[in-house]
Design an enzyme around this catalytic site. Sequence first.
Site, PDB file in Angstrom:
ATOM      1  N   TYR A 174       0.828  -1.219   0.000  1.00  0.00           N
ATOM      2  CA  TYR A 174       0.000   0.000   0.000  1.00  0.00           C
ATOM      3  C   TYR A 174       0.858   1.264   0.000  1.00  0.00           C
ATOM      4  CZ  TYR A 174      -4.024  -2.982   0.360  1.00  0.00           C
ATOM      5  OH  TYR A 174      -4.971  -3.941   0.073  1.00  0.00           O
ATOM      6  N   HIS A 195     -14.876   1.470   0.245  1.00  0.00           N
ATOM      7  CA  HIS A 195     -13.773   0.527   0.472  1.00  0.00           C
ATOM      8  C   HIS A 195     -12.557   1.199   1.107  1.00  0.00           C
ATOM      9  CE1 HIS A 195     -15.452  -2.490  -2.736  1.00  0.00           C
ATOM     10  NE2 HIS A 195     -16.155  -2.469  -1.626  1.00  0.00           N
ATOM     11  N   ALA A 245     -14.763   5.568 -20.004  1.00  0.00           N
ATOM     12  CA  ALA A 245     -15.404   6.500 -19.065  1.00  0.00           C
ATOM     13  C   ALA A 245     -15.100   7.951 -19.420  1.00  0.00           C
ATOM     14  CB  ALA A 245     -14.916   6.196 -17.647  1.00  0.00           C
ATOM     15  N   GLN A 303     -15.934   2.798  -4.951  1.00  0.00           N
ATOM     16  CA  GLN A 303     -15.200   1.646  -4.403  1.00  0.00           C
ATOM     17  C   GLN A 303     -13.707   1.918  -4.463  1.00  0.00           C
ATOM     18  OE1 GLN A 303     -17.050  -2.245  -6.103  1.00  0.00           O
ATOM     19  NE2 GLN A 303     -17.600  -0.593  -7.491  1.00  0.00           N
ATOM     20  N   CYS A 324      -6.346   2.363  13.128  1.00  0.00           N
ATOM     21  CA  CYS A 324      -5.752   1.601  14.228  1.00  0.00           C
ATOM     22  C   CYS A 324      -6.630   0.379  14.495  1.00  0.00           C
ATOM     23  CB  CYS A 324      -5.636   2.456  15.493  1.00  0.00           C
ATOM     24  SG  CYS A 324      -5.050   1.493  16.916  1.00  0.00           S
TER      25      CYS A 324
HETATM   26  P1  OAD Z   1     -12.575  -4.440 -11.539  1.00  0.00           P
HETATM   27  O1  OAD Z   1     -11.126  -4.499 -11.859  1.00  0.00           O
HETATM   28  O2  OAD Z   1     -13.236  -5.674 -11.059  1.00  0.00           O
HETATM   29  O3  OAD Z   1     -13.375  -3.974 -12.831  1.00  0.00           O
HETATM   30  C1  OAD Z   1     -12.997  -2.851 -13.558  1.00  0.00           C
HETATM   31  C2  OAD Z   1     -14.113  -2.503 -14.503  1.00  0.00           C
HETATM   32  O4  OAD Z   1     -13.746  -1.312 -15.180  1.00  0.00           O
HETATM   33  C3  OAD Z   1     -14.377  -3.559 -15.595  1.00  0.00           C
HETATM   34  O5  OAD Z   1     -15.780  -3.802 -15.646  1.00  0.00           O
HETATM   35  C4  OAD Z   1     -13.891  -2.900 -16.878  1.00  0.00           C
HETATM   36  O6  OAD Z   1     -14.692  -3.254 -18.002  1.00  0.00           O
HETATM   37  C5  OAD Z   1     -14.074  -1.434 -16.541  1.00  0.00           C
HETATM   38  N1  OAD Z   1     -13.181  -0.520 -17.267  1.00  0.00           N
HETATM   39  C6  OAD Z   1     -11.868  -0.671 -17.530  1.00  0.00           C
HETATM   40  N2  OAD Z   1     -11.387   0.399 -18.186  1.00  0.00           N
HETATM   41  C7  OAD Z   1     -12.423   1.254 -18.344  1.00  0.00           C
HETATM   42  C8  OAD Z   1     -12.585   2.540 -18.939  1.00  0.00           C
HETATM   43  N3  OAD Z   1     -11.563   3.180 -19.524  1.00  0.00           N
HETATM   44  N4  OAD Z   1     -13.800   3.119 -18.926  1.00  0.00           N
HETATM   45  C9  OAD Z   1     -14.860   2.476 -18.348  1.00  0.00           C
HETATM   46  N5  OAD Z   1     -14.770   1.272 -17.761  1.00  0.00           N
HETATM   47  C10 OAD Z   1     -13.578   0.667 -17.758  1.00  0.00           C
HETATM   48  O7  OAD Z   1     -12.772  -3.232 -10.511  1.00  0.00           O
HETATM   49  P2  OAD Z   1     -13.976  -2.927  -9.502  1.00  0.00           P
HETATM   50  O8  OAD Z   1     -15.267  -3.408 -10.059  1.00  0.00           O
HETATM   51  O9  OAD Z   1     -13.872  -1.527  -9.102  1.00  0.00           O
HETATM   52  O10 OAD Z   1     -12.190  -3.993  -3.470  1.00  0.00           O
HETATM   53  O11 OAD Z   1     -13.561  -3.852  -8.292  1.00  0.00           O
HETATM   54  C11 OAD Z   1     -14.375  -3.862  -7.161  1.00  0.00           C
HETATM   55  C12 OAD Z   1     -13.549  -4.122  -5.929  1.00  0.00           C
HETATM   56  O12 OAD Z   1     -12.772  -5.313  -6.115  1.00  0.00           O
HETATM   57  C13 OAD Z   1     -12.505  -3.078  -5.630  1.00  0.00           C
HETATM   58  O13 OAD Z   1     -13.016  -1.939  -4.986  1.00  0.00           O
HETATM   59  C14 OAD Z   1     -11.567  -3.805  -4.741  1.00  0.00           C
HETATM   60  C15 OAD Z   1     -11.471  -5.108  -5.507  1.00  0.00           C
HETATM   61  O14 OAD Z   1     -11.168  -6.182  -4.763  1.00  0.00           O
HETATM   62  C16 OAD Z   1     -11.444  -3.947  -2.377  1.00  0.00           C
HETATM   63  O15 OAD Z   1     -10.259  -3.727  -2.394  1.00  0.00           O
HETATM   64  C17 OAD Z   1     -12.210  -4.195  -1.123  1.00  0.00           C
END
Ligand code: OAD
Length: 241
Positions: free
Chosen positions: A55, A108, A219, A90, A116
């Site tokens: 991190y 998240h 996006a 998230q 802590c």
């Molecule tokens: P993911 O990595 O699972 O998904 C990313 C999403 O972004 C996918 O659906 C892609 O199609 C989309 N994507 C990629 N590039 C893009 C762009 N230029 N424009 C639009 N969309 C795009 O990420 P999250 O869904 O955010 O949690 O993951 C959810 C959670 O899983 C995270 O918050 C994290 C992880 O484990 C924790 O750490 C608790």
Amino acid sequence: MSPTNVVILTGAGISAESGIPTFRGSDGLWEGHRVEDVASPEGFAANPTLVHQFYNLRRAALKAVEPNAAHQALARLQKTWGNRVTLVTQNVDDLHERAGSTEVLHMHGELLAALCAGCEHRFKSRTDLKQTMPCPACGAHGSLRPDIVWFGEMPYCMDDIHHALTQAKIFVSIGTSGNVYPAAGLVRMAALCGATTIEINLEPSVNTSEFDQRFIGPASVEVPRWVEQLVRGTADPLPQA
Ligand code: OAD
């Protein structure tokens, strides 16, 4: 359109074009690590030094990235429509804030914060975290951890998110794969509350069939276009970021 209550959920995809990798690459690793090693309480207990290093690197990497047009469009929408807009993310980066968003519900957690594990004190922190650092509130050594919600832990802000959904007319999910609950379940709750549900994603998410409308594309293109469409017809044009 007159200001209306909107709940926005963002995921890693909104920050991808800023240069922050998404989570679910084809190799199943996250920056070269198994997700469970660096994003679970068990992983932290097994190797706190590795998790802190991981991190600390992510935190340092934030300095090299900038918000993109999608973050900026959402910040303009918030400035224009005020508290009618609830922005839930998230993401643990600070790109929404750096684009100008002031109220961001980080369900998240945040890279730029520490927690802590002993007294549950949460505080903003831009510096590297180390095992040896004392908690500034209770003074305990060895109890500080990144303020990140790991797998198996309860996300933050759920009461505020649920309340906003009960008032929402529109729910939009941007750049999230729909794999991780409870975030992935918010679309269903929004629909039950009567909101129109919209997905914006580079490719359809795993729960894409639950949305009323979808805009497929990057996006940085689709979010500004959607925001302009949303506010078209309001008396005041959107101020530029
Ligand atoms: P993911 O990595 O699972 O998904 C990313 C999403 O972004 C996918 O659906 C892609 O199609 C989309 N994507 C990629 N590039 C893009 C762009 N230029 N424009 C639009 N969309 C795009 O990420 P999250 O869904 O955010 O949690 O993951 C959810 C959670 O899983 C995270 O918050 C994290 C992880 O484990 C924790 O750490 C608790």
